[in-house]
Design a protein around this motif. Structure first.
Motif, mmCIF file in Angstrom:
data_model
loop_
_atom_site.group_PDB
_atom_site.id
_atom_site.type_symbol
_atom_site.label_atom_id
_atom_site.label_comp_id
_atom_site.label_asym_id
_atom_site.label_seq_id
_atom_site.Cartn_x
_atom_site.Cartn_y
_atom_site.Cartn_z
ATOM 1 N N SER A 225 42.677 213.125 -22.743
ATOM 2 C CA SER A 225 42.138 212.793 -21.435
ATOM 3 C C SER A 225 42.699 213.718 -20.361
ATOM 4 C CB SER A 225 42.444 211.337 -21.074
ATOM 5 O OG SER A 225 41.750 210.450 -21.936
ATOM 6 N N VAL A 226 41.858 214.072 -19.419
ATOM 7 C CA VAL A 226 42.262 214.892 -18.277
ATOM 8 C C VAL A 226 42.331 213.970 -17.062
ATOM 9 C CG1 VAL A 226 41.643 216.830 -16.789
ATOM 10 C CG2 VAL A 226 41.148 216.919 -19.250
ATOM 11 N N PRO A 227 43.522 213.633 -16.585
ATOM 12 C CA PRO A 227 43.630 212.715 -15.448
ATOM 13 C C PRO A 227 43.272 213.391 -14.126
ATOM 14 C CG PRO A 227 45.811 213.457 -16.109
ATOM 15 C CD PRO A 227 44.846 214.026 -17.112
ATOM 16 N N SER A 228 42.853 212.571 -13.177
ATOM 17 C CA SER A 228 42.480 213.074 -11.855
ATOM 18 C C SER A 228 43.634 213.029 -10.869
ATOM 19 C CB SER A 228 41.315 212.248 -11.300
ATOM 20 O OG SER A 228 41.741 210.901 -11.075
ATOM 21 N N GLY A 229 44.688 212.269 -11.210
ATOM 22 C CA GLY A 229 45.765 212.073 -10.247
ATOM 23 C C GLY A 229 45.517 210.904 -9.327
ATOM 24 N N VAL A 230 44.353 210.252 -9.455
ATOM 25 C CA VAL A 230 44.020 209.046 -8.679
ATOM 26 C C VAL A 230 43.900 207.899 -9.671
ATOM 27 C CG1 VAL A 230 42.374 207.949 -7.115
ATOM 28 C CG2 VAL A 230 42.814 210.414 -6.945
ATOM 29 N N GLU A 231 44.818 206.932 -9.610
ATOM 30 C CA GLU A 231 44.941 205.896 -10.627
ATOM 31 C C GLU A 231 43.654 205.097 -10.810
ATOM 32 O OE1 GLU A 231 47.780 202.015 -11.675
ATOM 33 O OE2 GLU A 231 48.259 203.336 -9.990
ATOM 34 N N LEU B 7 40.588 205.920 -10.008
ATOM 35 C CA LEU B 7 39.503 206.752 -10.522
ATOM 36 C C LEU B 7 39.632 206.904 -12.035
ATOM 37 C CD1 LEU B 7 37.060 208.563 -10.116
ATOM 38 C CD2 LEU B 7 38.618 210.435 -9.524
ATOM 39 N N ASP B 8 40.868 207.090 -12.498
ATOM 40 C CA ASP B 8 41.086 207.184 -13.940
ATOM 41 C C ASP B 8 40.766 205.860 -14.631
ATOM 42 O OD1 ASP B 8 41.878 209.806 -13.692
ATOM 43 O OD2 ASP B 8 44.015 209.338 -13.558
ATOM 44 N N ALA B 9 41.072 204.749 -13.979
ATOM 45 C CA ALA B 9 40.757 203.442 -14.557
ATOM 46 C C ALA B 9 39.249 203.257 -14.681
ATOM 47 C CB ALA B 9 41.365 202.336 -13.697
ATOM 48 N N LEU B 10 38.504 203.685 -13.651
ATOM 49 C CA LEU B 10 37.045 203.579 -13.687
ATOM 50 C C LEU B 10 36.472 204.355 -14.868
ATOM 51 C CD1 LEU B 10 34.456 202.617 -12.143
ATOM 52 C CD2 LEU B 10 34.504 204.837 -10.980
ATOM 53 N N LEU B 11 37.109 205.477 -15.207
ATOM 54 C CA LEU B 11 36.637 206.347 -16.286
ATOM 55 C C LEU B 11 37.322 206.059 -17.620
ATOM 56 C CD1 LEU B 11 36.398 209.529 -14.111
ATOM 57 C CD2 LEU B 11 34.526 208.656 -15.516
ATOM 58 N N GLY B 12 37.946 204.929 -17.733
ATOM 59 C CA GLY B 12 38.557 204.553 -19.002
ATOM 60 C C GLY B 12 39.760 205.394 -19.358
ATOM 61 N N GLY B 13 40.483 205.907 -18.381
ATOM 62 C CA GLY B 13 41.684 206.707 -18.618
ATOM 63 C C GLY B 13 41.541 208.147 -18.179
ATOM 64 N N GLY C 164 30.534 212.395 -1.572
ATOM 65 C CA GLY C 164 31.883 212.692 -2.051
ATOM 66 C C GLY C 164 31.960 213.366 -3.396
ATOM 67 N N LYS C 165 30.848 213.863 -3.902
ATOM 68 C CA LYS C 165 30.832 214.469 -5.237
ATOM 69 C C LYS C 165 31.755 215.690 -5.307
ATOM 70 C CE LYS C 165 26.494 215.354 -4.895
ATOM 71 N NZ LYS C 165 26.382 214.892 -3.490
ATOM 72 N N SER C 166 31.611 216.612 -4.361
ATOM 73 C CA SER C 166 32.407 217.844 -4.381
ATOM 74 C C SER C 166 33.884 217.556 -4.198
ATOM 75 C CB SER C 166 31.912 218.802 -3.288
ATOM 76 O OG SER C 166 30.574 219.188 -3.518
ATOM 77 N N THR C 167 34.203 216.553 -3.388
ATOM 78 C CA THR C 167 35.615 216.219 -3.144
ATOM 79 C C THR C 167 36.270 215.648 -4.392
ATOM 80 O OG1 THR C 167 35.150 215.804 -0.808
ATOM 81 C CG2 THR C 167 37.180 214.888 -1.698
ATOM 82 N N VAL C 168 35.547 214.795 -5.116
ATOM 83 C CA VAL C 168 36.090 214.253 -6.367
ATOM 84 C C VAL C 168 36.286 215.375 -7.383
ATOM 85 C CG1 VAL C 168 35.563 212.772 -8.343
ATOM 86 C CG2 VAL C 168 35.199 211.935 -6.019
#
Length: 501
Positions: A249-255, A257-263, A280-284
């Motif tokens: 998994s590649v984390p985003s650094g935003v807890e 957001l990672d939870a929404l994506l299953g890790g 907010g697509k480009s910012t994410v």
């Protein structure tokens, strides 16, 4: 020419062309370079001779259409000097007429005989290892009929076979239709073509129609002509590229957001960030790039819309640290003009970011800009899918931003999301208590589990933030939600399996 057993290669000097030809021309053979005026035939031929001169090979350019002075001036515009190349200028006025004897000859027959004799004389004198004959259209005019023309070409081919020389014959298509007789004689046929779209720079392409004795990469290949000459961008075949990698998994650094994506997002997958403008697509996507750089990896952003200065200013305002550049811990930012960049050229830029700079995160912002850069929209799905597959084979986490048409009304994506991406993250604007807010949700994730919930998304000087799941609202995706009574309840057990839906 030993056409049966010779497999020695003669490098072309044209970046990308040797890849298409599996190493270059086969030495001591005869090739036809075909194309309309202005397609780049002379430029390709000069690059081939200059590459030979750099290898200390004897090189000869026989011109029947341009003067030596014109050739040198054209070469100078590319930053080249032709001092190492023998140029033999044979213009029509230089062809002597045979006035001896009482036998009557047609003037064209005499001119053709004299032209051929002069060509053979200079070949015997120079004994070139690389030879360019420019152009066959002049020889065709002198021959007057197809039978005499074919006989002269066969005679030249037979003569060149005995002098250990690799020959390029240039033809500018002044004859009506394709010269199939000539193509049947040549050992290889390469066509250069160019056409002008309704807006933007000319689209130039190269195609190998025939290459006896060797495999080659078929199909159309984009090319550009600049000061340094021709550069060819071979058609990308994803199956031919890749390397081993650990699927993690590649984390985003935003807890949250990672939870929404299953890790997190998995390496070797493509993620489509789709939604209306301003959601907010480009910012994410930028958050994922910054997180990769903080881990000591390299990320690359290819922007078709936003200037690097604006992107950097936005990152600074959000407190996202961005160190622009190449290599570990840096983010490469490349601005692309949809009216100027070719699809093959773009694929080449992505390949350099992955293979040379070792990028582990690639962001394409946006798919709409990429679509505008495509000369033929019907090829978009195939080319983009091949590029995504290539990136997946290298273990790259790819993020493609796509803006939907419309804001709060019915939204439509520019392409079929399910065909392109392994993961689809949806962004939505909605109105709640007199305010316009942003929502984020995951529509699918092939490589694992994800939350089926919708969360609110917002940004401030401290970065990217997500709320807890919006269980008290119904109809968020409609744009005008209502309070849910009683509020819904969510637990991790509600996560959707990768095979579901």
């Amino acid at each position: 020419m030993n056409t049966d057993s010779n497999n020695e290669r003669s490098p072309t000097g044209v970046p990308g062309l040797d890849d298409i030809l599996e190493g270059g021309f086969i030495s001591e053979r005869l090739y036809l370079i075909d194309g309309r005026p202005g397609a780049g035939k002379t430029t390709l031929a000069l690059q081939y001779l200059l590459a030979g001169a750099a290898l200390s090979e004897r090189c000869l350019y026989i011109t029947l259409s341009e003067s030596a002075q014109e050739l040198r001036a054209n070469a100078l515009s590319r930053g080249w000097s032709l001092d190492s190349i023998e140029i033999f200028e044979l213009m029509a006025d230089d062809v002597a007429q045979d006035d001896g004897g009482l036998v009557m000859y047609h003037p064209s027959e005499v001119e053709l005989t004299e032209t051929t004799r002069k060509v053979l004389d200079v070949v015997r004198r120079v004994q070139p290892q690389r030879l360019v004959f420019d152009s066959l259209s002049e020889l065709r005019l002198l021959a007057q009929n197809s039978l005499r023309y074919r006989r002269q070409i066969l005679a030249l081919k037979q003569h060149f076979a005995g002098v250990a020389c690799t020959v390029l014959l240039l033809d500018d298509r002044t004859a009506e239709g394709e010269d199939l007789q000539l193509q049947s004689i040549a050992h290889g046929v390469i066509t250069l073509d160019h056409r002008s779209p309704s807006y933007g720079s000319a689209l130039r392409q190269l195609q190998v129609h025939k290459f006896r004795g060797s495999a080659f990469r078929s199909g159309l290949h984009d090319l550009e002509i600049g000061r340094g000459g021709i550069r060819v961008f071979p058609r990308l075949v994803a199956a031919e590229h890749g390397r081993s990698f650990v699927r993690e998994s590649v984390p985003s650094g935003v807890e949250r957001l990672d939870a929404l994506l299953g890790g997190g997002i998995d390496r070797g997958t493509a993620t489509l960030l789709v939604g209306a403008a301003g959601t907010g697509k480009s910012t994410v996507a930028l958050q994922y790039a910054a997180a990769a750089a903080q881990r000591g990896e390299h990320a690359a952003i290819f922007s078709f819309e936003e200037a690097p200065s604006i992107l950097l200013a936005r990152a600074q305002g959000l407190g996202i640290s961005v160190h622009e550049g190449a290599g570990p811990g840096h983010i490469g930012i490349r601005r692309l003009d949809p009216g100027e960049v070719l699809p093959g050229q773009f694929a080449g830029l992505v390949r350099r970011a992955v293979e040379d700079d070792h990028a582990t995160v690639i962001i394409i912002d946006s798919l709409n800009g990429y679509l505008n850069a495509m000369p033929e929209q019907r090829a978009l799905h195939v080319q983009l899918h091949e590029l995504m597959s290539y990136l997946n084979n290298f273990g790259v986490a790819t993020f493609v931003v796509a803006a939907q048409n419309g804001l709060l009304e019915s939204l439509q994506a520019p392409v079929d999301a399910s065909y392109l991406a392994d993961t689809v993250v949806h962004f939505r604007l909605f109105e709640h208590k007199g305010e316009v807010k942003k929502a984020i949700s995951v529509l699918k994730k092939r490589s694992g589990r994800h939350e089926p919930t919708i969360r609110q998304l917002w940004f401030d000087e401290h970065g990217v933030h997500l709320s807890e799941p919006l269980l008290a609202l119904r109809g968020v995706l409609s744009g005008s939600p209502t309070e849910s009574d009683p509020p819904l309840r969510f637990s991790p057990g509600m996560e959707r399996n990768a095979d579901a839906g």
